[in-house]
Design a protein around this motif. Structure first.
Motif, mmCIF file in Angstrom:
data_model
loop_
_atom_site.group_PDB
_atom_site.id
_atom_site.type_symbol
_atom_site.label_atom_id
_atom_site.label_comp_id
_atom_site.label_asym_id
_atom_site.label_seq_id
_atom_site.Cartn_x
_atom_site.Cartn_y
_atom_site.Cartn_z
ATOM 1 N N LEU A 148 0.888 -1.346 -0.402
ATOM 2 C CA LEU A 148 -0.247 0.416 0.297
ATOM 3 C C LEU A 148 1.067 1.252 0.094
ATOM 4 O O LEU A 148 0.355 2.063 -0.378
ATOM 5 C CB LEU A 148 -1.124 -0.151 1.360
ATOM 6 C CG LEU A 148 -2.311 -1.191 1.276
ATOM 7 C CD1 LEU A 148 -3.021 -1.361 2.794
ATOM 8 C CD2 LEU A 148 -2.739 -0.351 -0.151
ATOM 9 N N LYS A 149 1.913 1.270 0.710
ATOM 10 C CA LYS A 149 2.980 2.480 0.241
ATOM 11 C C LYS A 149 3.435 2.502 -0.416
ATOM 12 O O LYS A 149 3.746 4.067 -1.130
ATOM 13 C CB LYS A 149 3.826 2.037 1.839
ATOM 14 C CG LYS A 149 4.528 3.149 2.438
ATOM 15 C CD LYS A 149 5.636 3.183 3.034
ATOM 16 C CE LYS A 149 6.153 4.266 4.158
ATOM 17 N NZ LYS A 149 7.289 4.629 4.765
ATOM 18 N N ILE A 150 4.064 1.315 -1.083
ATOM 19 C CA ILE A 150 4.625 1.285 -2.182
ATOM 20 C C ILE A 150 3.455 2.499 -3.113
ATOM 21 O O ILE A 150 4.281 2.872 -4.291
ATOM 22 C CB ILE A 150 4.740 -0.079 -3.293
ATOM 23 C CG1 ILE A 150 6.552 0.221 -1.928
ATOM 24 C CG2 ILE A 150 5.594 0.013 -4.553
ATOM 25 C CD1 ILE A 150 6.626 -1.394 -1.840
ATOM 26 N N GLN A 151 2.101 2.243 -3.211
ATOM 27 C CA GLN A 151 0.978 2.618 -4.129
ATOM 28 C C GLN A 151 0.816 4.054 -3.770
ATOM 29 O O GLN A 151 0.709 3.838 -4.760
ATOM 30 C CB GLN A 151 -0.096 1.330 -3.989
ATOM 31 C CG GLN A 151 -0.943 1.509 -5.246
ATOM 32 C CD GLN A 151 -2.480 1.235 -4.652
ATOM 33 O OE1 GLN A 151 -2.569 -0.302 -4.207
ATOM 34 N NE2 GLN A 151 -3.184 1.205 -5.788
ATOM 35 N N LYS A 152 0.983 4.108 -3.018
ATOM 36 C CA LYS A 152 0.613 5.156 -2.640
ATOM 37 C C LYS A 152 2.157 6.305 -3.299
ATOM 38 O O LYS A 152 2.002 7.177 -4.082
ATOM 39 C CB LYS A 152 0.520 5.955 -1.046
ATOM 40 C CG LYS A 152 -0.681 5.486 -0.251
ATOM 41 C CD LYS A 152 -1.197 5.901 1.084
ATOM 42 C CE LYS A 152 -2.681 5.102 1.231
ATOM 43 N NZ LYS A 152 -2.791 5.644 2.780
ATOM 44 N N GLU A 153 3.139 5.813 -2.563
ATOM 45 C CA GLU A 153 4.747 6.955 -2.948
ATOM 46 C C GLU A 153 5.211 6.160 -4.455
ATOM 47 O O GLU A 153 6.176 5.490 -4.379
ATOM 48 C CB GLU A 153 5.183 6.801 -2.492
ATOM 49 C CG GLU A 153 4.837 7.824 -1.430
ATOM 50 C CD GLU A 153 5.680 8.149 0.060
ATOM 51 O OE1 GLU A 153 6.969 7.322 0.315
ATOM 52 O OE2 GLU A 153 5.422 8.773 1.479
ATOM 53 N N TRP A 154 4.065 6.179 -5.567
ATOM 54 C CA TRP A 154 4.452 5.591 -7.172
ATOM 55 C C TRP A 154 5.246 6.261 -7.740
ATOM 56 O O TRP A 154 7.045 6.011 -8.201
ATOM 57 C CB TRP A 154 3.209 5.568 -7.848
ATOM 58 C CG TRP A 154 2.950 6.284 -8.021
ATOM 59 C CD1 TRP A 154 2.092 6.646 -7.844
ATOM 60 C CD2 TRP A 154 3.266 6.509 -9.133
ATOM 61 N NE1 TRP A 154 1.170 8.148 -8.471
ATOM 62 C CE2 TRP A 154 2.217 8.257 -9.699
ATOM 63 C CE3 TRP A 154 4.036 6.351 -10.721
ATOM 64 C CZ2 TRP A 154 2.695 8.422 -10.580
ATOM 65 C CZ3 TRP A 154 3.922 7.723 -11.282
ATOM 66 C CH2 TRP A 154 3.379 8.994 -11.397
ATOM 67 N N GLU A 155 5.774 6.958 -7.430
ATOM 68 C CA GLU A 155 6.906 8.386 -8.266
ATOM 69 C C GLU A 155 8.171 8.138 -7.290
ATOM 70 O O GLU A 155 9.298 8.184 -8.262
ATOM 71 C CB GLU A 155 5.908 10.214 -7.623
ATOM 72 C CG GLU A 155 4.911 10.187 -8.463
ATOM 73 C CD GLU A 155 5.039 11.385 -8.646
ATOM 74 O OE1 GLU A 155 5.011 12.079 -7.171
ATOM 75 O OE2 GLU A 155 3.609 12.778 -9.206
ATOM 76 N N ARG A 156 8.357 8.038 -6.083
ATOM 77 C CA ARG A 156 9.204 7.701 -5.065
ATOM 78 C C ARG A 156 9.833 6.359 -5.915
ATOM 79 O O ARG A 156 11.333 6.086 -5.673
ATOM 80 C CB ARG A 156 8.848 8.315 -3.998
ATOM 81 C CG ARG A 156 9.151 9.929 -3.595
ATOM 82 C CD ARG A 156 9.570 9.666 -1.889
ATOM 83 N NE ARG A 156 8.655 11.139 -1.075
ATOM 84 C CZ ARG A 156 8.856 11.309 -0.350
ATOM 85 N NH1 ARG A 156 8.627 10.247 0.182
ATOM 86 N NH2 ARG A 156 9.051 12.166 0.607
ATOM 87 N N THR A 157 8.998 5.660 -5.777
ATOM 88 C CA THR A 157 9.352 4.140 -6.332
ATOM 89 C C THR A 157 9.897 4.209 -6.885
ATOM 90 O O THR A 157 11.137 3.360 -7.222
ATOM 91 C CB THR A 157 7.904 3.436 -6.261
ATOM 92 O OG1 THR A 157 7.742 3.000 -4.158
ATOM 93 C CG2 THR A 157 8.789 1.310 -5.908
#
Length: 227
Positions: free
Chosen positions: A6-15
């Motif tokens: 869920l955290k990766i999905q929210k901050e997909w730009e940083r990922t």
């Protein structure tokens, strides 16, 4: 659902940025590894150098040999040039002209000697008169210098504390054209020439060479003086 996803999905730009950065690092590491291997392989191989093409004969040693000592040897600095000279044509000599026959010599007559003329008696020499010396011309006298004109102006009088009056006057010479103011008493000389006989409020009485002249107050008088 897993909280990490869920955290990766929210901050997909940083990922996504982190994945791109990791991919670039992997590519750089692979490129560096390949370059290091290529340098090692190239250093191990034997380098074969090509021999340069021989444009000149480098095996010749003629310049080291001494000059030939036989007479047939020719100096490289000597040269000769054949020049064709045209033949000269000799001119025919002129025939000697026949000499004239020698004429018989006639006997020379003796020339008469000139008779000596009788010497005349020497005339007595007359005494030479001395030539008169040219008289020196008298030098013309030097012209007399022009006379000097002295202008005297009477300006007035004043009585001093001791009760003696003083005359004020000015004298100007034509020679230097300088005004000489002076305060004089009775009996003094104006410009060193004119004697003061008397003076009052109206006039100044002067004498020069036996002549008396009166100069009015505020007026001028011109005296002619010989040099």
């Amino acid at each position: 659902m897993n909280p990490v996803l869920l955290k990766i999905q929210k901050e997909w730009e940083r990922t996504l940025l982190a994945l791109v950065f990791l991919a670039v690092l992997v590519c750089l590491a692979i490129f560096a590894f390949l370059m290091l291997n290529r340098e090692d392989s190239s250093g191990s191989e034997k380098s074969v150098s090509r021999t340069p093409h021989a444009y000149f004969d480098v095996t010749s040693r003629i310049y080291m040999n001494g000059p030939a000592l036989d007479k047939k040897a020719r100096s490289p600095m000597a040269y000769s040039l054949k020049v064709r000279i045209p033949p000269t044509v000799e001119k025919p000599k002129a025939q000697d002209k026949p000499k004239a026959q020698d004429k018989p010599k006639t006997a020379e007559k003796p020339k008469p000697k000139p008779q000596d003329k009788p010497k005349t008696a020497d005339k007595p020499k007359t005494a030479e008169k001395p030539k008169p010396k040219p008289q020196d011309k008298p030098k013309p006298p030097k012209p007399a210098p022009p006379p000097i004109k002295i202008t005297v102006k009477y300006r007035g009088l004043m009585e001093l504390a001791d009760g003696k009056p003083v005359a004020f006057c000015t004298s100007t010479s034509s020679k230097d054209k300088k005004a000489r103011p002076a305060s004089l008493h009775k009996g003094d000389k104006v410009h060193g020439l004119f004697v003061i006989e008397s003076f009052d409020d109206k006039a100044l009485n002067l004498s020069y060479e036996g002549k008396k002249v009166g100069v009015l107050r505020g007026k001028e008088h011109v005296f002619t003086v010989k040099q």
